[in-house]
Design a protein around this motif. Structure first.
Motif, PDB file in Angstrom:
ATOM      1  N   VAL A 168       0.566  -1.558   0.262  1.00 39.80           N
ATOM      2  CA  VAL A 168       0.192  -0.066  -0.483  1.00 39.80           C
ATOM      3  C   VAL A 168       0.703   1.374  -0.275  1.00 39.80           C
ATOM      4  CG1 VAL A 168      -1.695   1.384   0.866  1.00 39.80           C
ATOM      5  CG2 VAL A 168      -1.191  -1.137   1.580  1.00 39.80           C
ATOM      6  N   GLY A 169       1.262   2.519  -1.058  1.00 33.33           N
ATOM      7  CA  GLY A 169       1.692   3.165  -0.910  1.00 33.33           C
ATOM      8  C   GLY A 169       1.119   4.620   0.223  1.00 33.33           C
ATOM      9  N   GLN A 170       1.553   5.133   0.621  1.00 35.86           N
ATOM     10  CA  GLN A 170       1.008   5.711   1.945  1.00 35.86           C
ATOM     11  C   GLN A 170       1.879   7.681   1.043  1.00 35.86           C
ATOM     12  OE1 GLN A 170       0.435   4.711   5.080  1.00 35.86           O
ATOM     13  NE2 GLN A 170      -0.685   3.633   3.865  1.00 35.86           N
ATOM     14  N   THR A 171       2.067   7.605   0.681  1.00 30.07           N
ATOM     15  CA  THR A 171       2.228   8.925  -0.376  1.00 30.07           C
ATOM     16  C   THR A 171       2.179   8.991  -1.857  1.00 30.07           C
ATOM     17  OG1 THR A 171       4.778   8.737  -0.297  1.00 30.07           O
ATOM     18  CG2 THR A 171       4.499   9.070   1.799  1.00 30.07           C
ATOM     19  N   PRO A 172       2.463  10.675  -2.212  1.00 29.84           N
ATOM     20  CA  PRO A 172       2.110  10.210  -3.334  1.00 29.84           C
ATOM     21  C   PRO A 172       2.892   9.927  -4.159  1.00 29.84           C
ATOM     22  CG  PRO A 172       2.159  12.684  -2.025  1.00 29.84           C
ATOM     23  CD  PRO A 172       2.519  11.729  -1.414  1.00 29.84           C
ATOM     24  N   SER A 173       3.957   9.859  -3.749  1.00 32.45           N
ATOM     25  CA  SER A 173       5.102   8.592  -4.693  1.00 32.45           C
ATOM     26  C   SER A 173       5.004   7.611  -4.150  1.00 32.45           C
ATOM     27  CB  SER A 173       7.446   9.361  -3.746  1.00 32.45           C
ATOM     28  OG  SER A 173       7.517   8.746  -4.556  1.00 32.45           O
ATOM     29  N   GLY A 174       4.554   6.628  -2.606  1.00 34.84           N
ATOM     30  CA  GLY A 174       4.229   5.448  -2.948  1.00 34.84           C
ATOM     31  C   GLY A 174       3.021   5.163  -3.724  1.00 34.84           C
ATOM     32  N   ARG A 175       2.264   5.837  -3.300  1.00 33.37           N
ATOM     33  CA  ARG A 175       1.237   5.882  -4.296  1.00 33.37           C
ATOM     34  C   ARG A 175       1.602   5.576  -6.055  1.00 33.37           C
ATOM     35  NH1 ARG A 175      -1.515   8.930  -0.263  1.00 33.37           N
ATOM     36  NH2 ARG A 175      -1.252  10.895  -1.827  1.00 33.37           N
ATOM     37  N   ALA A 176       2.520   6.792  -6.647  1.00 37.70           N
ATOM     38  CA  ALA A 176       2.578   6.693  -7.802  1.00 37.70           C
ATOM     39  C   ALA A 176       2.994   4.577  -8.627  1.00 37.70           C
ATOM     40  CB  ALA A 176       3.665   7.510  -8.449  1.00 37.70           C
ATOM     41  N   THR A 177       4.240   4.761  -7.583  1.00 43.38           N
ATOM     42  CA  THR A 177       5.745   4.053  -7.506  1.00 43.38           C
ATOM     43  C   THR A 177       4.794   1.879  -7.856  1.00 43.38           C
ATOM     44  OG1 THR A 177       7.273   4.700  -6.520  1.00 43.38           O
ATOM     45  CG2 THR A 177       7.636   2.618  -7.135  1.00 43.38           C
ATOM     46  N   VAL A 178       3.820   1.892  -6.708  1.00 41.48           N
ATOM     47  CA  VAL A 178       2.839   0.828  -6.459  1.00 41.48           C
ATOM     48  C   VAL A 178       1.841   0.280  -8.080  1.00 41.48           C
ATOM     49  CG1 VAL A 178       0.692  -0.004  -5.767  1.00 41.48           C
ATOM     50  CG2 VAL A 178       2.493   0.386  -3.922  1.00 41.48           C
ATOM     51  N   VAL A 179       1.906   1.460  -8.156  1.00 40.16           N
ATOM     52  CA  VAL A 179       1.132   1.745  -9.648  1.00 40.16           C
ATOM     53  C   VAL A 179       2.245   1.236 -10.882  1.00 40.16           C
ATOM     54  CG1 VAL A 179      -0.545   3.654 -11.372  1.00 40.16           C
ATOM     55  CG2 VAL A 179      -0.983   3.205  -8.785  1.00 40.16           C
ATOM     56  N   LEU A 180       2.883   2.641 -11.005  1.00 40.36           N
ATOM     57  CA  LEU A 180       3.327   2.219 -12.236  1.00 40.36           C
ATOM     58  C   LEU A 180       4.365   0.917 -11.919  1.00 40.36           C
ATOM     59  CD1 LEU A 180       4.652   3.621 -15.036  1.00 40.36           C
ATOM     60  CD2 LEU A 180       6.919   4.584 -13.475  1.00 40.36           C
ATOM     61  N   LEU A 181       4.698   0.470 -10.844  1.00 37.11           N
ATOM     62  CA  LEU A 181       5.671  -0.456 -11.406  1.00 37.11           C
ATOM     63  C   LEU A 181       4.767  -2.257 -11.129  1.00 37.11           C
ATOM     64  CD1 LEU A 181       7.551   1.063 -10.828  1.00 37.11           C
ATOM     65  CD2 LEU A 181       8.620  -0.542  -9.569  1.00 37.11           C
ATOM     66  N   ASP A 182       3.154  -1.791 -10.881  1.00 41.18           N
ATOM     67  CA  ASP A 182       2.213  -2.602 -10.965  1.00 41.18           C
ATOM     68  C   ASP A 182       2.702  -3.600  -9.324  1.00 41.18           C
ATOM     69  OD1 ASP A 182      -0.754  -3.943 -10.668  1.00 41.18           O
ATOM     70  OD2 ASP A 182       0.609  -4.545 -12.930  1.00 41.18           O
ATOM     71  N   LEU A 183       3.022  -3.355  -8.576  1.00 39.49           N
ATOM     72  CA  LEU A 183       3.783  -3.995  -7.345  1.00 39.49           C
ATOM     73  C   LEU A 183       2.740  -5.255  -6.706  1.00 39.49           C
ATOM     74  CD1 LEU A 183       5.201  -1.249  -5.256  1.00 39.49           C
ATOM     75  CD2 LEU A 183       7.233  -2.851  -7.431  1.00 39.49           C
ATOM     76  N   ASN A 184       1.206  -4.857  -6.683  1.00 36.05           N
ATOM     77  CA  ASN A 184       0.685  -6.205  -6.792  1.00 36.05           C
ATOM     78  C   ASN A 184       0.002  -6.532  -7.629  1.00 36.05           C
ATOM     79  OD1 ASN A 184       1.122  -5.176  -3.641  1.00 36.05           O
ATOM     80  ND2 ASN A 184      -0.720  -3.480  -4.374  1.00 36.05           N
ATOM     81  N   ASP A 185       0.490  -7.250  -8.676  1.00 32.94           N
ATOM     82  CA  ASP A 185       0.022  -7.619 -10.421  1.00 32.94           C
ATOM     83  C   ASP A 185      -0.291  -9.017  -9.880  1.00 32.94           C
ATOM     84  OD1 ASP A 185      -0.137  -8.872 -12.451  1.00 32.94           O
ATOM     85  OD2 ASP A 185       1.669  -8.727 -12.968  1.00 32.94           O
ATOM     86  N   ASP A 186      -1.283  -9.310  -9.836  1.00 36.63           N
ATOM     87  CA  ASP A 186      -2.231 -10.468  -9.533  1.00 36.63           C
ATOM     88  C   ASP A 186      -3.142 -11.290 -11.124  1.00 36.63           C
ATOM     89  OD1 ASP A 186      -4.363  -9.030 -10.034  1.00 36.63           O
ATOM     90  OD2 ASP A 186      -5.020 -10.076  -8.258  1.00 36.63           O
ATOM     91  N   ARG A 187      -2.168 -10.158 -12.259  1.00 38.74           N
ATOM     92  CA  ARG A 187      -2.787 -10.737 -13.528  1.00 38.74           C
ATOM     93  C   ARG A 187      -1.853 -11.876 -13.967  1.00 38.74           C
ATOM     94  NH1 ARG A 187      -3.268  -5.887 -12.942  1.00 38.74           N
ATOM     95  NH2 ARG A 187      -2.187  -5.819 -14.007  1.00 38.74           N
ATOM     96  N   HIS A 188      -1.004 -11.435 -14.290  1.00 42.68           N
ATOM     97  CA  HIS A 188      -0.038 -12.308 -15.347  1.00 42.68           C
ATOM     98  C   HIS A 188       0.397 -13.759 -15.002  1.00 42.68           C
ATOM     99  CE1 HIS A 188      -0.075  -7.989 -16.153  1.00 42.68           C
ATOM    100  NE2 HIS A 188      -0.464  -8.966 -17.348  1.00 42.68           N
ATOM    101  N   ASP A 189       1.163 -14.255 -15.603  1.00 39.64           N
ATOM    102  CA  ASP A 189       1.615 -15.690 -14.675  1.00 39.64           C
ATOM    103  C   ASP A 189       2.655 -15.570 -14.080  1.00 39.64           C
ATOM    104  OD1 ASP A 189       0.515 -16.872 -17.116  1.00 39.64           O
ATOM    105  OD2 ASP A 189       2.246 -17.437 -18.493  1.00 39.64           O
ATOM    106  N   GLY A 190       2.968 -14.538 -13.819  1.00 38.29           N
ATOM    107  CA  GLY A 190       4.649 -14.615 -12.778  1.00 38.29           C
ATOM    108  C   GLY A 190       3.456 -14.155 -11.293  1.00 38.29           C
TER     109      GLY A 190
END
Length: 153
Positions: A102-124
């Motif tokens: 969970v991103g707690q700051t603007p930088s953290g939230r943007a990083t979570v989204v851009l890097l898709d840190l919680n990706d559960d849609r792909h083979d990985g």
């Protein structure tokens, strides 16, 4: 000139073998993590250790040469999390399940989204990998903050 083996070793040891973005543990992965240029070489970034971070392949590829991303709460473009000048725990926490960042700051939230840190849609499927690592006692890193459980009881 490629990053020297000595510098690669320093970066890997400094990160304690964790991806400095998603905090995956390299020791339990099938492939070695990559060395990421925080300020990309295409933007004048150097191969010096203070511009390098250990990154899993997913985080490194998704970040590419971008240094900014959009904060989903404000819609503003912000600078992405920088593991050399910022603390992970100042920008991120694990949810109560310990599976999602969970991103707690603007930088953290943007990083979570851009890097898709919680990706559960792909083979990985990082969530499935985190579930396995949680059961095996490898996840999350011991010092990472976790949201408090707000369930009644």
């Amino acid at each position: 000139m490629p990053v020297s083996q000595l510098t690669r070793r320093l970066v890997r040891e400094r990160a304690n073998r964790y991806c400095e973005y998603c905090h995956a543990d390299e020791r339990w992965q099938f492939i070695r993590f990559t060395i990421d240029h925080i300020r990309p070489q295409s933007a004048g970034g150097s191969d010096k250790a203070d511009n390098l971070a250990l990154a899993c392949r997913n985080c490194n590829e998704r970040r590419g040469n971008r240094m900014t991303g959009r904060d989903p709460d404000s819609g503003e473009m912000v600078v992405l999390f920088n593991p050399r000048s910022q603390l992970w725990s100042d920008h991120f926490v694990w949810d109560t399940t310990r599976l999602r960042i969970v991103g707690q700051t603007p930088s953290g939230r943007a990083t979570v989204v851009l890097l898709d840190l919680n990706d559960d849609r792909h083979d990985g499927d990082v969530i499935r990998i985190r579930q396995r690592d949680l059961l095996d006692g490898y996840h999350p890193p011991q010092d990472d903050p976790v949201l408090p459980d707000e369930s009644p009881g």
